[in-house]
Design an enzyme around this catalytic site. Structure first.
Site, short mmCIF file in Angstrom:
data_model
loop_
_atom_site.label_atom_id
_atom_site.label_comp_id
_atom_site.label_asym_id
_atom_site.label_seq_id
_atom_site.Cartn_x
_atom_site.Cartn_y
_atom_site.Cartn_z
N ASP A 13 0.72 -1.26 0.05
CA ASP A 13 0.04 -0.10 0.23
C ASP A 13 0.86 1.39 0.10
OD1 ASP A 13 -2.18 -1.65 0.21
OD2 ASP A 13 -2.32 -1.59 2.20
N GLU A 14 1.93 1.17 -0.70
CA GLU A 14 2.99 2.37 -0.54
C GLU A 14 2.51 3.38 -1.46
OE1 GLU A 14 3.97 -0.65 -0.96
OE2 GLU A 14 5.26 -1.39 0.41
N LYS A 16 1.85 2.32 -5.16
CA LYS A 16 2.27 1.58 -6.27
C LYS A 16 1.46 2.04 -7.73
CE LYS A 16 2.30 -2.47 -4.10
NZ LYS A 16 2.21 -2.08 -2.98
N GLY A 17 0.11 1.61 -7.44
CA GLY A 17 -0.88 1.96 -8.46
C GLY A 17 -0.83 3.42 -9.14
N GLY A 40 -4.44 -4.22 -3.78
CA GLY A 40 -5.61 -3.05 -4.17
C GLY A 40 -4.87 -1.98 -4.57
N HIS A 41 -4.77 -1.81 -5.72
CA HIS A 41 -3.94 -0.62 -6.27
C HIS A 41 -4.47 0.72 -6.83
CE1 HIS A 41 -0.14 -3.46 -7.26
NE2 HIS A 41 -0.62 -3.45 -5.86
N THR A 42 -4.72 1.64 -5.97
CA THR A 42 -5.44 2.95 -6.30
C THR A 42 -4.88 4.02 -7.21
OG1 THR A 42 -6.03 2.62 -4.08
CG2 THR A 42 -7.04 4.55 -5.16
N GLN A 223 1.94 -6.05 -3.09
CA GLN A 223 2.37 -6.05 -1.86
C GLN A 223 3.81 -5.39 -1.39
OE1 GLN A 223 1.52 -9.57 -3.28
NE2 GLN A 223 -0.34 -8.55 -2.83
N THR A 238 3.04 -12.71 2.65
CA THR A 238 2.09 -13.34 1.74
C THR A 238 2.81 -14.70 0.79
OG1 THR A 238 0.70 -12.94 -0.22
CG2 THR A 238 2.80 -11.70 -0.16
N ARG A 304 -5.55 0.46 8.69
CA ARG A 304 -4.18 0.00 8.48
C ARG A 304 -3.24 0.52 9.78
NH1 ARG A 304 -3.83 2.62 2.63
NH2 ARG A 304 -4.58 0.97 1.21
N LYS A 330 3.06 10.26 -0.06
CA LYS A 330 2.26 10.59 1.04
C LYS A 330 2.85 11.72 2.05
CE LYS A 330 -1.43 8.06 1.87
NZ LYS A 330 -2.54 6.80 2.18
P1 GDP Z 1 -0.79 0.38 -3.52
O1 GDP Z 1 -1.39 -0.80 -3.05
O2 GDP Z 1 0.91 0.37 -3.13
O3 GDP Z 1 -0.99 0.55 -5.11
O4 GDP Z 1 -1.45 1.49 -2.79
P2 GDP Z 1 -3.02 1.88 -2.09
O5 GDP Z 1 -3.58 2.14 -3.61
O6 GDP Z 1 -3.42 0.46 -1.39
O7 GDP Z 1 -2.95 2.73 -0.89
C1 GDP Z 1 -2.22 3.90 -1.32
C2 GDP Z 1 -3.21 5.12 -1.06
O8 GDP Z 1 -2.81 6.19 -0.90
C3 GDP Z 1 -4.48 5.03 -1.82
O9 GDP Z 1 -5.65 5.45 -1.46
C4 GDP Z 1 -3.94 6.16 -2.82
O10 GDP Z 1 -4.90 6.80 -3.58
C5 GDP Z 1 -3.30 7.16 -1.79
N1 GDP Z 1 -2.18 7.89 -2.14
C6 GDP Z 1 -1.12 7.78 -2.94
N2 GDP Z 1 -0.23 8.71 -2.92
C7 GDP Z 1 -0.64 9.72 -2.21
C8 GDP Z 1 -0.15 10.85 -1.84
O11 GDP Z 1 1.04 11.22 -2.08
N3 GDP Z 1 -0.82 11.37 -0.50
C9 GDP Z 1 -2.04 10.93 -0.15
N4 GDP Z 1 -2.61 11.86 0.70
N5 GDP Z 1 -2.35 9.98 -0.54
C10 GDP Z 1 -1.70 9.15 -1.58
P1 IMO Z 2 -0.97 -4.18 -2.35
O1 IMO Z 2 -0.38 -4.73 -3.61
C1 IMO Z 2 -1.15 -4.64 2.17
C2 IMO Z 2 -1.07 -8.64 3.55
C3 IMO Z 2 -2.41 -9.08 4.42
C4 IMO Z 2 -1.91 -10.16 5.35
C5 IMO Z 2 -0.55 -10.67 4.56
C6 IMO Z 2 -1.08 -12.13 3.87
O2 IMO Z 2 -2.12 -3.45 -2.47
O3 IMO Z 2 0.19 -3.51 -1.64
P2 IMO Z 2 -2.66 -12.76 1.78
O4 IMO Z 2 -4.01 -12.45 1.48
O5 IMO Z 2 -1.54 -12.52 0.94
O6 IMO Z 2 -2.34 -14.09 2.25
O7 IMO Z 2 -2.29 -11.92 3.27
O8 IMO Z 2 -0.26 -9.86 3.52
N1 IMO Z 2 -1.27 -8.26 2.36
C7 IMO Z 2 -1.15 -6.86 1.84
N2 IMO Z 2 -1.16 -5.79 2.95
N3 IMO Z 2 -1.18 -4.55 0.74
C8 IMO Z 2 -1.30 -5.39 -0.05
O9 IMO Z 2 -1.22 -5.45 -1.38
C9 IMO Z 2 -1.34 -6.66 0.53
N4 IMO Z 2 -1.59 -8.27 0.18
C10 IMO Z 2 -1.37 -8.86 1.20
O10 IMO Z 2 -2.91 -8.00 4.88
O11 IMO Z 2 -1.23 -9.45 6.44
MG MG Z 3 -2.81 -1.77 -1.76
#
Ligand code: GDP
Ligand code: IMO
Ligand code: MG
Length: 422
Positions: A13-14, A16-17, A40-42, A223, A238, A304, A330
């Site tokens: 959730d850094e 990446k999307g 889940g890539h946003t 991940q 994972t 989170r 962020k």
């Molecule tokens: P991913 O899994 O690495 O693609 O990340 P996620 O989509 O799960 O989580 C990142 C969240 O932070 C999403 O809701 C994005 O829309 C949001 N986001 C990404 N970059 C920034 C940023 O620089 N600032 C803020 N406030 N939100 C961000």
């Molecule tokens: P993105 O790509 C954050 C975590 C789960 C759990 C562990 C194992 O959006 O960054 P799993 O379902 O893979 O067996 O779960 O890994 N986890 C993630 N946490 N972002 C993800 O993906 C994750 N995919 C799995 O919460 O702790």
């Molecule tokens: Mg994510």
């Protein structure tokens, strides 16, 4: 040409999307190499917020092809839901989304096994996303799995029944776990037809030909490094290799083809699910961070866990991945704090440790923190890094010195446009 890699350096959730979407105009092909619907890539642009799980994050840019590599696991039901949400965008998925015949399929019974296993673990549960990821990769390495290519075989139904039978036998061993497979199964068989109607390819050959033809490829990680099956905080990880090496096995490209390795980290740290998190703020400050950063899982909606940036962990991730450049995400979220802390070392049994330890899951770790001045400014309207507040520049410079890798991008909001290049 080379394959550039973009991956997460923390617990997922850094952002990446968002960054893949920002970088896609510089590439011909975006390829996912591991993970599945646990991701889940946003992406946000033009007022639209979109969450992708299996589909690569280059899908909204008309000039790029998107490949789901052999290392990915696909749940046809989740995948069909993603395709539905893409309908309003009029994307020609048949030509723009290519799926590896070697990618493994998540069966409904894999999801049941995931749930049964977590339930049996009780307090020791991994906090899995319950998408069937672990059981599917277990069947892959156990040489029992079904692959996308099998969907086209006349023996598919028999293969499916055989694997399902194995799973039902396993489920019998979980006392008190009840289930009803019929609805899920009917939906699954309906949705495999949608998968079959797309373009399923020999992605390893395809990508290597593309490299020869000077196509530019960006591999999109899912991940994060600390969730890697080998290098993460085992067993709270994972079931795939989320690190740079996973690109080679997940796409079929040789190590010599790897070019840039772009590592993404938040200016702080989050984790969703169970497991060690040395710099966690299990207090009001953590709650404030969660609220300001809207830190709720994109796949499961779970809150989170939040904490300060952890340099011990980050340096380890940079080492394992061979990161050549960094993106700090962020930064805007930290704008509310007078002082920003950075974890520089761990205190374990009275000793100061700066190398991420093997047994992190079993240790009592006290983070050793340094304080830096906060920027106390709303960064979300910034359009140039030159105009950033001095305190932010000091933070970034300090990290570059500590991490010995340049930070090329600072993100100041979720939208595509809220991105500062350095
Ligand atoms: P991913 O899994 O690495 O693609 O990340 P996620 O989509 O799960 O989580 C990142 C969240 O932070 C999403 O809701 C994005 O829309 C949001 N986001 C990404 N970059 C920034 C940023 O620089 N600032 C803020 N406030 N939100 C961000
Ligand atoms: P993105 O790509 C954050 C975590 C789960 C759990 C562990 C194992 O959006 O960054 P799993 O379902 O893979 O067996 O779960 O890994 N986890 C993630 N946490 N972002 C993800 O993906 C994750 N995919 C799995 O919460 O702790
Ligand atoms: Mg994510």
């Amino acid at each position: 040409m080379k394959v550039d890699v973009l991956l997460g350096l923390q617990w997922g959730d850094e952002g990446k999307g968002k960054v893949v979407d920002v970088l896609t105009p510089s590439y011909d092909i975006i390829a996912r190499f591991q993970g599945g619907p646990n991701a889940g890539h946003t992406l946000e642009f033009e007022g639209i917020k979109h969450v992708l799980h299996t589909v690569p994050s280059g899908i909204f840019r008309p000039e790029a092809l998107n490949v789901i590599g052999n290392g990915v696991v696909i749940d046809p039901i989740v995948f069909a839901g993603e395709l539905d949400k893409l309908t309003p965008f009029n994307i020609d998925l048949k030509s723009r989304l290519l799926i590896s015949k070697k990618a493994h399929l998540i069966l409904p019974s894999h999801r049941l096994l995931d749930a049964a296993s977590e339930q049996a673990k009780g307090l020791k549960k991994i906090g899995s996303t319950l998408k069937g990821i672990g059981p599917t990769y277990m069947d892959k390495t156990g040489r029992n799995g079904l692959r996308v290519g099998d969907l086209f075989s006349p023996k598919f139904q028999a293969k499916y029944e055989e694997l399902k039978e194995k799973h039902l036998n396993l489920l019998n061993h979980y006392e008190g776990f009840t289930y009803d497979l019929t609805v899920m199964e009917a939906e699954w068989f309906k949705q495999i037809e949608r998968l079959k109607a797309l373009t399923c390819i020999e992605s390893d050959h395809y990508l290597n030909h593309a490299l020869k033809n000077k196509q530019r490829i960006l591999a999109e990680g899912a991940q994060g490094t600390m969730l890697d099956i080998d290098f993460g905080t085992y067993p709270f990880v994972t079931s795939s290799n989320t690190v740079t090496a996973g690109t080679c096995t997940g796409l079929g490209v040789p190590p010599s083809a790897i070019g840039k390795v772009i590592g993404i980290f938040k200016a702080y740290c989050t984790r969703v699910g169970s497991g060690p998190f040395p710099s966690e703020l299990d207090n009001e400050t953590g709650e404030l961070m969660r609220k300001e950063g809207n830190e709720f899982g994109a796949t499961t909606g779970r809150p989170r866990r939040c904490g300060w940036l952890d340099l011990v962990q980050l340096k380890y991730a940079i080492m394992i991945n061979g990161v050549t450049e960094l993106c700090m995400m962020k930064a805007d979220v930290l704008g509310i704090f007078d002082h920003i802390m950075i974890c520089e070392a761990y205190e374990i049994n009275g000793e100061t440790i700066t190398e991420f330890p093997y047994d992190v899951s079993d240790l009592e770790i006290k983070p050793i923190l340094t304080s830096m001045e906060g920027w106390k400014t709303d960064l979300t309207q910034l359009t140039s890094y030159d105009d950033a507040p001095e305190a932010l520049k000091t933070y970034v410079n300090y990290l570059e010195t500590q991490l010995e890798v340049p930070i090329r991008m600072v993100s100041v909001g979720p939208d595509r446009a809220q991105t500062l290049l350095k």
